[in-house]
Motif scaffolding. Structure first.
Motif, short mmCIF file in Angstrom:
data_model
loop_
_atom_site.label_atom_id
_atom_site.label_comp_id
_atom_site.label_asym_id
_atom_site.label_seq_id
_atom_site.Cartn_x
_atom_site.Cartn_y
_atom_site.Cartn_z
N THR A 34 0.87 -1.18 0.00
CA THR A 34 0.00 0.00 0.00
C THR A 34 0.90 1.23 0.00
N VAL A 35 0.31 2.39 -0.20
CA VAL A 35 1.10 3.62 -0.14
C VAL A 35 1.80 3.72 1.22
N ALA A 36 1.05 3.42 2.28
CA ALA A 36 1.60 3.54 3.63
C ALA A 36 2.74 2.55 3.87
N SER A 37 2.53 1.28 3.48
CA SER A 37 3.56 0.27 3.74
C SER A 37 4.80 0.51 2.89
N LEU A 38 4.61 0.98 1.64
CA LEU A 38 5.77 1.27 0.79
C LEU A 38 6.55 2.46 1.34
N ALA A 39 5.82 3.46 1.84
CA ALA A 39 6.48 4.63 2.42
C ALA A 39 7.30 4.23 3.64
N ARG A 40 6.72 3.37 4.49
CA ARG A 40 7.46 2.91 5.67
C ARG A 40 8.71 2.14 5.28
N ALA A 41 8.56 1.25 4.30
CA ALA A 41 9.70 0.43 3.87
C ALA A 41 10.83 1.28 3.29
N ALA A 42 10.46 2.36 2.60
CA ALA A 42 11.46 3.23 1.98
C ALA A 42 11.97 4.31 2.93
N GLY A 43 11.28 4.47 4.05
CA GLY A 43 11.67 5.50 5.01
C GLY A 43 11.34 6.91 4.54
N VAL A 44 10.21 7.04 3.83
CA VAL A 44 9.80 8.35 3.31
C VAL A 44 8.34 8.59 3.68
N SER A 45 7.82 9.75 3.31
CA SER A 45 6.42 10.06 3.58
C SER A 45 5.53 9.49 2.48
N GLU A 46 4.24 9.36 2.79
CA GLU A 46 3.29 8.86 1.79
C GLU A 46 3.18 9.80 0.59
N PRO A 47 3.15 11.14 0.79
CA PRO A 47 3.13 12.03 -0.38
C PRO A 47 4.34 11.84 -1.30
N THR A 48 5.48 11.44 -0.73
CA THR A 48 6.66 11.19 -1.57
C THR A 48 6.41 10.02 -2.51
N VAL A 49 5.74 8.98 -2.01
CA VAL A 49 5.41 7.83 -2.85
C VAL A 49 4.52 8.27 -4.01
N VAL A 50 3.53 9.10 -3.71
CA VAL A 50 2.62 9.58 -4.76
C VAL A 50 3.38 10.43 -5.77
N ARG A 51 4.27 11.30 -5.28
CA ARG A 51 5.07 12.14 -6.20
C ARG A 51 5.95 11.28 -7.09
N PHE A 52 6.51 10.21 -6.54
CA PHE A 52 7.33 9.30 -7.34
C PHE A 52 6.49 8.68 -8.47
N CYS A 53 5.29 8.25 -8.13
CA CYS A 53 4.40 7.65 -9.14
C CYS A 53 4.12 8.65 -10.26
N ARG A 54 3.87 9.89 -9.89
CA ARG A 54 3.57 10.91 -10.89
C ARG A 54 4.80 11.27 -11.71
N SER A 55 5.98 11.14 -11.10
CA SER A 55 7.21 11.38 -11.85
C SER A 55 7.39 10.34 -12.96
N LEU A 56 6.81 9.15 -12.74
CA LEU A 56 6.87 8.10 -13.75
C LEU A 56 5.75 8.24 -14.78
N GLY A 57 4.85 9.18 -14.55
CA GLY A 57 3.76 9.40 -15.50
C GLY A 57 2.45 8.75 -15.13
N TYR A 58 2.35 8.25 -13.88
CA TYR A 58 1.12 7.61 -13.44
C TYR A 58 0.30 8.58 -12.60
N GLU A 59 -1.01 8.34 -12.57
CA GLU A 59 -1.89 9.22 -11.80
C GLU A 59 -1.65 9.07 -10.30
N GLY A 60 -1.31 7.88 -9.88
CA GLY A 60 -1.09 7.61 -8.47
C GLY A 60 -0.56 6.21 -8.27
N PHE A 61 -0.52 5.77 -7.01
CA PHE A 61 0.06 4.47 -6.70
C PHE A 61 -0.76 3.32 -7.30
N ALA A 62 -2.09 3.47 -7.33
CA ALA A 62 -2.93 2.41 -7.89
C ALA A 62 -2.56 2.14 -9.35
#
Length: 282
Positions: A34-62
């Motif tokens: 999930t966004v939360a579990s991936l953020a915890r595993a990477a040691g970052v915030s949940e918004p960072t995960v979403v920004r990463f997804c958008r940097s790849l051209g995706y709307e979000g983590f889903a």
């Protein structure tokens, strides 16, 4: 996916690179995260995960997870689902309705890959052996609770669905070691269901949770059937999360039917006949 990450790696922030490294190293784990579990595993915030997804051209983590599932399907030689389209203001109705079905197919395909057959079997065994079965859900999960209770009546004993928090609390106080409670929650954070599940477990009942792992409800459960699906809340977004939850519930019912004693066939026939007698003849 690794090639796509490599193309944007230089433009990512240090925090986003941590997410990129984790996704590239463990695509399968990302598909189940999930966004939360991936953020915890990477040691970052949940918004960072979403920004990463958008940097790849995706709307979000889903959408990132769906892309990983499609890539996995191609690697296995199976046909990937059609990429879901974002339904935007002004989109023709015919096109939007097609996008709803595309989203449903993509979500169900992704969910199929995370379904744990062994967990479903453990839940089914507990339900078949139970002397009493309670099915609990609130809000949108209330409809699923009713549906599953109807399905399980033919194969289990003492089946009842409850979608009122007070009724769940009262029922929890009457449970014992022969009782099984099936709790439904997409987030696993519904306060009333979690509290009732804890009270049911304290009374000695077996608690089965169809929910997100690493959630309060999952922690309260005896058996977890993990269901990870992003719940989109945009006004025009298709609610495919409900279809996934129903499909998981259907899998549990089918597993129970496979394990049920022969008497279940006769009971199911009587139930079918009872409904047919209440229908207007054609």
């Amino acid at each position: 996916m690794r090639d796509r990450i490599a193309q944007v790696l230089d433009r990512l922030s240090p925090a986003e690179r941590k997410v990129a490294e984790l996704v590239a190293a463990d695509p399968a784990g990302t598909m189940a995260a999930t966004v939360a579990s991936l953020a915890r595993a990477a040691g970052v915030s949940e918004p960072t995960v979403v920004r990463f997804c958008r940097s790849l051209g995706y709307e979000g983590f889903a959408d990132l997870r769906l892309a990983l599932n499609r890539a996995d399907a191609v690697a296995e030689g199976t046909a990937p689902p059609r990429p879901p389209r974002v339904i935007e203001a002004g989109m023709p109705i015919a096109e939007a309705t097609g996008a709803v079905f595309d989203s449903a197919i993509a979500s169900l395909t992704a969910a199929r890959r995370q379904l744990d057959g062994a967990a479903v079997e453990r839940a089914a065994i507990a339900l078949v052996r139970a002397g009493r079965v309670e099915v609990w859900g609130l809000g949108a999960a209330a409809g699923l609770a009713m549906d599953l209770a109807h399905r399980l009546m033919a194969t289990c004993r003492g089946v009842v669905a409850r979608h009122d928090p007070d009724a769940q609390a009262l029922a929890a106080a009457t449970l014992d070691g022969e009782s099984v409670v099936l709790c439904l929650s997409l987030t696993g954070r519904s306060r009333a269901v979690v509290q009732a599940a804890r009270e049911a477990a304290a009374a000695g009942a077996t608690v089965i949770a169809l929910t997100r792992p690493a959630s309060p409800l999952a922690a309260a459960a005896t058996h977890l059937v993990s269901c990870v699906v992003e719940e989109r809340t945009a006004l025009r977004a298709p609610l495919t999360s409900r279809l996934v939850q129903f499909a998981f519930g259907d899998a549990i019912c089918v597993a129970v039917a496979l394990l049920a004693p022969p008497a279940a066939e006769a009971r199911h026939a009587r139930m079918t006949e009872a409904l047919e007698s209440r229908r207007i003849a054609p």
